[in-house]
Scaffold this active site. Structure first.
Site: not given
Ligand code: IVH
Length: 711
Positions: A43, A45, A91, A126, A328, A423, A438
């Site tokens: 939501e 996002d 990201l 991620k 995602k 009950c 209850c």
């Molecule tokens: S790279 C400059 N790799 O996702 C790029 N981030 O939405 C830095 N995260 O702040 C991030 N797994 O906390 C990267 N394999 C991964 C990740 C990852 C989780 C998190 C990280 C970042 C956030 C961005």
């Protein structure tokens, strides 16, 4: 959430952008500062996406405080601030396959690469945790910080030092300065165990802190003033990049990550090199298929351009690198039909509406039930049996219904029950509360089973071999109705032996275990009764203040008499009156830390005739052991003792009991109020803290000398 139609004029767009900026900032703060999000990641996002789409159509309306210009939120907690040597960025997200293709295209265009020149990418999961930057200087871990707003984070160095995954030193050959960046997270199973532990340890189970998902649990555990709290939380780490460095061990993303792994830092084993959009998407699908079976939560796949010289040329836009993107996963959701809405009754009568669903697979798990939380939630969703609904498994929490797809009216109305399904007693809702309860108390079979389960549980009477399933089965078959019946089970020895999966020995063992609990200490018995708001700590406070059952009940009787008098005089019993009188009752209880809520709950409990009957019956079976505040004078009487590390000759609980018998208080963490630390092998941060504060530290053998000296 309902999204209004896409704005067609600048005025509507500006209004919507203003609303989105405020709303996104609010959710950011809830997520980052309070670890208490109100909406799902999907939501959130969606809000960000809506903001970005409107901005793309009306570029002149991009606000100074636009969410597209900010990263996360500025930390406001009590931890010290750390300015990142290199910003910790975020990201961009890709949702559809086309977004990934576009990402690769953008890179090719930017670098003016010919179609046949490959652009190798790394792909890795991620992780749904919180990012952390760990700085090593001359091979030693010197600082760790959270991301914060990307420029300024929070100092979590002592906390990070307690995470087992993270080495305190890098091997010889590592650069002089190297900041490893990665994700601190909690595995799903550890998250479940942590919530169970927080519930068991809470003084009042109804108010126990429970984390909504592993991500919040990780954040809440890392961002602690007292690193001892972090040490007791099962955190893990996975590196995914780096910040400021004096030198790089390779010229590719993949190569540097392999070097980091070689230094002993955890790096995902699912980190691979892929070439071309088709390979990227194939890897995404493969990870998505495994998602439900992974031990930790992930919310997508991150692709990064492998060549560091290309990363350099690509650089950053606003908040994110041009060379990386997060692809995602859709939230784990599915549509199904709501068959019925049932209610579940908890130990204290709390009613939780439960959705019974047409079985459906959500993220690899068959879901048949989902929580509807409370009456307000049912109203908000407008759901009724027969409706098509969207179920979601967020993190590792109980499945939830997030949307109702049925809108036709009129449909048969559905009303929240007015009577308990178990009950038949009336349901009641106190002013200001969301939950219905209850009112049947101990005549409600559901509450009775839950209370019996609580009565025998580990921190209550702790009857070994009488597990939760036994209680349920014995209750169903009429062997036990109330706590006293447990103590009469020996009269049903033959009937027990005749039961399936029971034999003479197991029955005799059970009877012996029950007999071993015929002289419960006052505090355990009081906790076992399951009085609202009387958790373990409150029960212990009351037991210490009154020592005996007789003294305690004399006080409660006095409080009951006072309330009866007030009711007589004022002739009211409504909530406002109850709240007013509760304060006066608390004065009668005279126990530090026991407030109006507890005082009122005690009076309510003892006013209830059923409870009086059950208690009289129970008291005929047990002899309550008085709790004597200070049994033996010793050098630790009145002092605060902390046990840490593993103990060899006794359990932690036994050690604490010894300390309490000597009139000492025990605490879980070291502070300036601590007088003595008893440290066994493996003691870590608490020991360090004690040294910093100059607190006396002894080992187990020395502790035993103190105990023996008290005689
Ligand atoms: S790279 C400059 N790799 O996702 C790029 N981030 O939405 C830095 N995260 O702040 C991030 N797994 O906390 C990267 N394999 C991964 C990740 C990852 C989780 C998190 C990280 C970042 C956030 C961005």
């Amino acid at each position: 959430m309902t999204t209004p139609p896409f704005p067609t004029d600048a005025l509507a767009a500006a209004e919507r952008l203003a609303w989105l900026a405020a709303e996104i900032a609010r959710h950011n703060a809830l997520y980052h500062d309070n670890d208490a999000p109100e909406i799902s990641d999907a939501e959130f996002d969606a809000l960000v996406r809506e903001n970005n789409t409107i901005e793309a159509a009306f570029p002149h309306l991009v606000r100074a405080d636009s969410p597209s210009r900010a990263v996360g939120s500025t930390p406001s907690g009590p931890l010290a601030k750390v300015t990142h040597a290199k910003a910790m960025l975020s990201l961009d997200n890709a949702f559809a396959d086309e977004d990934v293709a576009e990402f690769v295209e953008r890179i090719r265009r930017f670098l003016r690469l010919a179609d046949d020149v490959p652009v190798a990418m790394t792909a890795e999961p991620k992780i749904d945790g919180l990012s952390c930057s760990i700085r090593y200087e001359n091979g030693r871990l010197v600082q760790a910080a959270t991301r914060g707003d990307g420029q300024v984070g929070e100092d979590v160095t002592p906390n990070v030092l307690t995470i087992a995954d993270i080495p305190h030193r890098l091997p010889a050959g590592a650069p002089d300065l190297f900041e490893v960046r990665g994700e601190v997270y909690m595995a799903k199973a550890d998250f479940r165990a942590l919530n169970a532990r927080l519930l068991a340890e809470a003084p009042d189970p109804e108010k126990a802190r429970q984390f909504a998902n592993p991500r919040n649990a990780a954040a809440g555990s890392l961002r602690q003033k007292d690193a001892a709290v972090t040490a007791a939380r099962p955190l893990r780490f996975l590196a995914h990049g780096w910040g400021e460095v004096s030198a790089l061990p390779a010229d590719s993303q993949y190569g540097v990550m392999r070097a980091i792994a070689g230094w002993g830092l955890p790096v995902s084993d699912a980190l691979v090199l892929v070439d071309g959009v088709a390979a990227m998407l194939a890897h995404y699908r493969a990870i998505e298929a495994e998602r439900a079976d992974l031990p930790f939560d992930i919310d997508g796949v991150v692709y990064k351009v492998d060549r560091l010289d290309l990363q350099e040329r690509l650089g950053f836009v606003a908040r994110a690198p041009r060379w990386a993107i997060a692809h995602k996963f859709p939230a784990e959701q599915a549509q199904t039909t709501l068959r019925a809405i049932d209610t579940q009754v908890g130990r204290t009568g709390k009613i939780t509406p439960v959705a019974r669903l047409e079985p459906v697979t959500v993220g690899g798990v068959v879901v048949t039930n989902a929580t509807l939380h409370n009456a307000d939630e049912i109203e908000r969703l407008g759901v009724r049996p027969g409706d098509r609904v969207v179920v979601q498994r967020a993190g590792d929490v109980i499945p939830q219904i997030v949307a109702n797809l049925t809108r036709e009216e009129p449909r048969a109305p559905w009303h929240f029950p007015t009577q308990c399904a178990e009950c038949g007693s009336a349901l009641a809702r106190e002013e200001g509360e969301v939950d219905w309860r209850c009112t049947g108390g101990l005549i409600c079979p559901a509450q009775r089973v839950e209370r019996l389960r609580h009565f025998v549980s580990r921190h209550a009477l702790d009857i070994e071999g009488l597990g939760l399933t036994h209680i349920e089965a014995f209750f169903r078959d009429g062997l036990i109705h109330s706590p006293a019946d447990i103590y009469r089970l020996h009269e049903r020895r033959e009937a027990l032996i005749a039961r399936e999966r029971w034999a003479e020995t197991s029955v005799d063992n059970l009877i012996r275990a029950i007999d071993a609990r015929r002289t419960p200490p006052l505090d355990r018995l009081l906790f076992a009764l399951g009085i609202r708001h009387v958790g373990e700590v409150t029960a212990r406070d009351l037991a210490r203040r009154y020592s005996t059952w007789e003294a305690l009940t004399a006080m409660i009787d006095a409080a009951r008499a006072r309330r009866a008098e007030l009711v007589q005089a004022v002739g009211e019993t409504d909530e406002k009156f109850r709240a007013r009188t509760a304060k006066e009752l608390a004065a009668i209880v005279e126990t530090a830390g026991v407030g109006p809520e507890v005082a009122q709950a005690l009076v309510d409990f003892f006013d209830e005739p059923h409870n009086q009957e059950v208690l009289a019956d129970l008291l005929a079976q047990v002899t309550i052991e008085p709790v004597i505040h200070q049994t033996r004078a010793s050098e630790v009487s009145g002092k605060t003792v902390v046990f840490t590390g593993s103990l060899e000759t006794m359990s932690r609980d036994e050690a604490k009991a010894q300390a309490e018998a000597l009139g000492a208080k025990t605490a879980g963490s070291v502070s300036s109020k601590t007088d003595l630390v008893v440290a066994g092998p493996g003691a870590g941060s608490k020991l360090k803290k004690a040294a910093e504060l100059g607190i006396r530290v002894i080992d187990e053998a020395e502790w035993q000398v103190i105990v023996a000296a008290a005689g």
